[in-house]
Design a protein around this motif. Structure first.
Motif, PDB file in Angstrom:
ATOM      1  N   ARG A 234      11.921  13.059  10.528  1.00 48.31           N
ATOM      2  CA  ARG A 234      11.868  14.414  11.075  1.00 48.31           C
ATOM      3  C   ARG A 234      12.337  15.445  10.044  1.00 48.31           C
ATOM      4  N   SER A 235      13.305  15.033   9.205  1.00 44.88           N
ATOM      5  CA  SER A 235      13.871  15.994   8.255  1.00 44.88           C
ATOM      6  C   SER A 235      13.303  15.787   6.838  1.00 44.88           C
ATOM      7  N   MET A 236      12.208  15.029   6.721  1.00 47.20           N
ATOM      8  CA  MET A 236      11.671  14.764   5.381  1.00 47.20           C
ATOM      9  C   MET A 236      10.379  15.532   5.165  1.00 47.20           C
ATOM     10  N   ASN A 237       9.994  15.669   3.889  1.00 42.17           N
ATOM     11  CA  ASN A 237       8.752  16.422   3.640  1.00 42.17           C
ATOM     12  C   ASN A 237       8.005  15.910   2.417  1.00 42.17           C
ATOM     13  N   LYS A 238       6.720  16.257   2.390  1.00 47.20           N
ATOM     14  CA  LYS A 238       5.792  15.747   1.368  1.00 47.20           C
ATOM     15  C   LYS A 238       6.192  16.125  -0.050  1.00 47.20           C
ATOM     16  N   SER A 239       6.924  17.218  -0.216  1.00 49.88           N
ATOM     17  CA  SER A 239       7.235  17.606  -1.597  1.00 49.88           C
ATOM     18  C   SER A 239       8.397  16.787  -2.169  1.00 49.88           C
ATOM     19  N   ASP A 240       9.179  16.138  -1.324  1.00 43.69           N
ATOM     20  CA  ASP A 240      10.334  15.381  -1.837  1.00 43.69           C
ATOM     21  C   ASP A 240      10.135  13.861  -1.834  1.00 43.69           C
ATOM     22  N   PHE A 241       9.349  13.357  -0.898  1.00 48.19           N
ATOM     23  CA  PHE A 241       9.257  11.896  -0.734  1.00 48.19           C
ATOM     24  C   PHE A 241       7.800  11.412  -0.682  1.00 48.19           C
ATOM     25  N   ALA A 242       7.617  10.168  -1.104  1.00 43.37           N
ATOM     26  CA  ALA A 242       6.318   9.502  -0.936  1.00 43.37           C
ATOM     27  C   ALA A 242       6.589   8.082  -0.478  1.00 43.37           C
ATOM     28  N   ALA A 243       5.846   7.630   0.515  1.00 47.59           N
ATOM     29  CA  ALA A 243       6.075   6.265   1.036  1.00 47.59           C
ATOM     30  C   ALA A 243       5.018   5.302   0.499  1.00 47.59           C
ATOM     31  N   ILE A 244       5.456   4.098   0.215  1.00 48.92           N
ATOM     32  CA  ILE A 244       4.539   3.053  -0.251  1.00 48.92           C
ATOM     33  C   ILE A 244       4.704   1.844   0.668  1.00 48.92           C
ATOM     34  N   PHE A 245       3.610   1.404   1.259  1.00 50.26           N
ATOM     35  CA  PHE A 245       3.638   0.209   2.107  1.00 50.26           C
ATOM     36  C   PHE A 245       3.048  -0.965   1.324  1.00 50.26           C
ATOM     37  N   ILE A 246       3.812  -2.034   1.205  1.00 49.66           N
ATOM     38  CA  ILE A 246       3.280  -3.254   0.598  1.00 49.66           C
ATOM     39  C   ILE A 246       2.818  -4.144   1.739  1.00 49.66           C
ATOM     40  N   ARG A 247       1.524  -4.408   1.766  1.00 50.02           N
ATOM     41  CA  ARG A 247       0.971  -5.141   2.899  1.00 50.02           C
ATOM     42  C   ARG A 247       0.458  -6.505   2.470  1.00 50.02           C
ATOM     43  N   ASP A 248       0.562  -7.438   3.395  1.00 52.78           N
ATOM     44  CA  ASP A 248       0.225  -8.820   3.077  1.00 52.78           C
ATOM     45  C   ASP A 248      -0.633  -9.364   4.207  1.00 52.78           C
ATOM     46  N   LYS A 249      -1.689 -10.089   3.838  1.00 51.99           N
ATOM     47  CA  LYS A 249      -2.599 -10.557   4.892  1.00 51.99           C
ATOM     48  C   LYS A 249      -1.902 -11.491   5.887  1.00 51.99           C
ATOM     49  N   ASN A 250      -0.805 -12.103   5.467  1.00 53.31           N
ATOM     50  CA  ASN A 250      -0.080 -12.988   6.380  1.00 53.31           C
ATOM     51  C   ASN A 250       1.041 -12.276   7.138  1.00 53.31           C
ATOM     52  N   ASP A 251       1.134 -10.960   6.994  1.00 51.16           N
ATOM     53  CA  ASP A 251       2.115 -10.235   7.814  1.00 51.16           C
ATOM     54  C   ASP A 251       1.836 -10.570   9.279  1.00 51.16           C
ATOM     55  N   ASN A 252       2.907 -10.706  10.034  1.00 45.46           N
ATOM     56  CA  ASN A 252       2.793 -10.924  11.476  1.00 45.46           C
ATOM     57  C   ASN A 252       1.887  -9.832  12.085  1.00 45.46           C
ATOM     58  N   ASP A 253       1.040 -10.203  13.030  1.00 49.29           N
ATOM     59  CA  ASP A 253       0.094  -9.242  13.606  1.00 49.29           C
ATOM     60  C   ASP A 253       0.789  -8.017  14.180  1.00 49.29           C
ATOM     61  N   ARG A 254       1.949  -8.234  14.796  1.00 45.44           N
ATOM     62  CA  ARG A 254       2.684  -7.101  15.367  1.00 45.44           C
ATOM     63  C   ARG A 254       3.229  -6.216  14.249  1.00 45.44           C
ATOM     64  N   VAL A 255       3.589  -6.826  13.125  1.00 46.51           N
ATOM     65  CA  VAL A 255       4.071  -6.040  11.976  1.00 46.51           C
ATOM     66  C   VAL A 255       2.918  -5.203  11.419  1.00 46.51           C
ATOM     67  N   LYS A 256       1.732  -5.813  11.346  1.00 47.66           N
ATOM     68  CA  LYS A 256       0.545  -5.065  10.876  1.00 47.66           C
ATOM     69  C   LYS A 256       0.326  -3.836  11.757  1.00 47.66           C
ATOM     70  N   LYS A 257       0.405  -4.053  13.049  1.00 47.08           N
ATOM     71  CA  LYS A 257       0.200  -2.970  14.021  1.00 47.08           C
ATOM     72  C   LYS A 257       1.282  -1.896  13.825  1.00 47.08           C
ATOM     73  N   ARG A 258       2.515  -2.350  13.663  1.00 44.68           N
ATOM     74  CA  ARG A 258       3.628  -1.408  13.470  1.00 44.68           C
ATOM     75  C   ARG A 258       3.420  -0.575  12.205  1.00 44.68           C
ATOM     76  N   MET A 259       2.921  -1.213  11.145  1.00 45.55           N
ATOM     77  CA  MET A 259       2.682  -0.478   9.908  1.00 45.55           C
ATOM     78  C   MET A 259       1.612   0.593  10.127  1.00 45.55           C
ATOM     79  N   ASP A 260       0.531   0.225  10.843  1.00 43.60           N
ATOM     80  CA  ASP A 260      -0.540   1.195  11.113  1.00 43.60           C
ATOM     81  C   ASP A 260      -0.015   2.377  11.918  1.00 43.60           C
ATOM     82  N   VAL A 261       0.723   2.065  12.981  1.00 43.82           N
ATOM     83  CA  VAL A 261       1.205   3.129  13.867  1.00 43.82           C
ATOM     84  C   VAL A 261       2.238   3.998  13.137  1.00 43.82           C
ATOM     85  N   THR A 262       3.097   3.346  12.352  1.00 41.03           N
ATOM     86  CA  THR A 262       4.121   4.095  11.607  1.00 41.03           C
ATOM     87  C   THR A 262       3.453   5.047  10.618  1.00 41.03           C
TER      88      THR A 262
END
Ligand code: F6R
Length: 322
Positions: A234-262
């Protein structure tokens, strides 16, 4: 002055070759007797291999603990196999943990290029010197894995190793992704996420941004971040931070879903870049995940106009502590 006077780029490019050489080093070394737990002692770049071993042995009955401290836990006994890993051999925490493990009668194997640890250890795998410890991950990880395989504690298939070496040898593809991500990050602070299983891969990215790029960086894992860190966006912004998701085909299906929704939720606050691990085997997936980050941190160093190799502040701190 060239931007990379010590040629860190070549060291990173040679990483697949380093792994190949490292795989030969433990040939013939075994430990005998009962081993019912494994402890890897090390700090910084020399401890990462322990984290990776923990991932690799996730499904094993033998637990792996990584100790980044002066003492080993009290459960360490004669049935514990302790790896004391220090690239330089002169890291005080690792030497102290080594001595503590000796007092507790553990089976100990040191992995080092020399130094004090090289002198103290009765059983050691000598690795080549001359690199930055964090750039020697092949040398600090594969000898440990090799001893465990030789001793029948893990089963590492030749096919798995070959796949990993083959994937990593496509260096240009990793370099291109790393360069793209470094550009994307620019002057912002990266926050790297992976599943809890690959948390150590995200942590390695963070530490490479710290040490190679001399930049602040943070990491966290899924799904734990969904239970706390996400609220801070809520208190973060595009000019200060960038997020990187490392994804793996064997990630738990619920984790995959959580990553998409997040991603959907935080995209209004920060840009999200995704990186996908490669290969079928766990070693390929771990090391491909890491290799992207090594290049990304290298290119971020160049963009920040800092030499990726020396870590003067760390050296100075060690001197002050002497
Ligand atoms: C420097 C680096 C550091 C060291 C750490 C421990 O490149 O990666 O994190 O690994 O200071 O030193 P060693 O590895 O010599 O035990």
């Amino acid at each position: 002055m060239p931007a990379d006077p010590s040629n860190m780029l070549k060291v990173i490019e040679d990483f697949p070759l380093q792994c190949r050489t490292a795989l030969e080093l433990p040939k013939g070394m075994t430990v005998s007797g009962k081993v019912d737990k494994i402890v890897v002692c090390g700090m910084g770049g020399s401890a990462v291999g322990g984290d990776l071993l923990k991932i690799y042995m996730h499904d094993s009955k033998v637990p792996v603990f990584v100790v980044r401290d002066y003492k080993v836990p009290n459960f360490v006994d004669e049935n514990t196999l302790v790896f004391a890993v220090s690239y330089s051999g002169n890291t005080e925490e690792t030497s102290s943990a080594f001595e503590d493990a000796q007092r507790k009668k553990a089976k100990i194997v040191a992995v080092t290029s020399g130094g004090q640890l090289g002198v103290m250890a009765k059983k050691a795998i000598k690795i080549p010197s001359g690199l930055q410890p964090r750039a020697a991950l092949g040398y600090t990880f594969f000898p440990v894995l090799g001893v465990l395989a030789n001793s029948g504690i893990v089963d590492v298939k030749g096919k798995e190793i070959e796949e990993m070496l083959d994937i990593l040898s496509k260096t240009d593809e990793f370099r291109a992704v790393g360069e793209r991500i470094a550009k994307k990050i620019g002057l912002r602070t990266p926050i790297i996420y992976a599943s809890e299983m690959l948390n150590a891969v995200a942590y390695r990215w963070k530490t490479q941004f710290n040490e190679n790029s001399k930049a602040a960086a943070f990491h966290h894992s899924f799904s734990e971040m969904n239970h706390n860190e996400i609220a801070g966006y809520r208190s973060m912004n595009k000019s200060d931070f960038a997020a990187i998701f490392i994804r793996d085909k064997n990630d738990n299906d619920r984790v995959k879903k959580r990553m998409d929704v997040t991603k959907e939720i935080i995209s209004s606050r920060v840009d999200v870049e995704e990186v996908f691990t490669r290969g079928e085997g766990l070693l390929s997936r771990i090391f491909s995940g890491i290799y992207y980050g090594d290049f990304a941190s290298y290119y971020l160093a160049l963009a920040n106009r800092v030499d990726p190799t020396p870590v003067t502040v760390i050296e100075n701190l060690k001197k002050k502590l002497k």
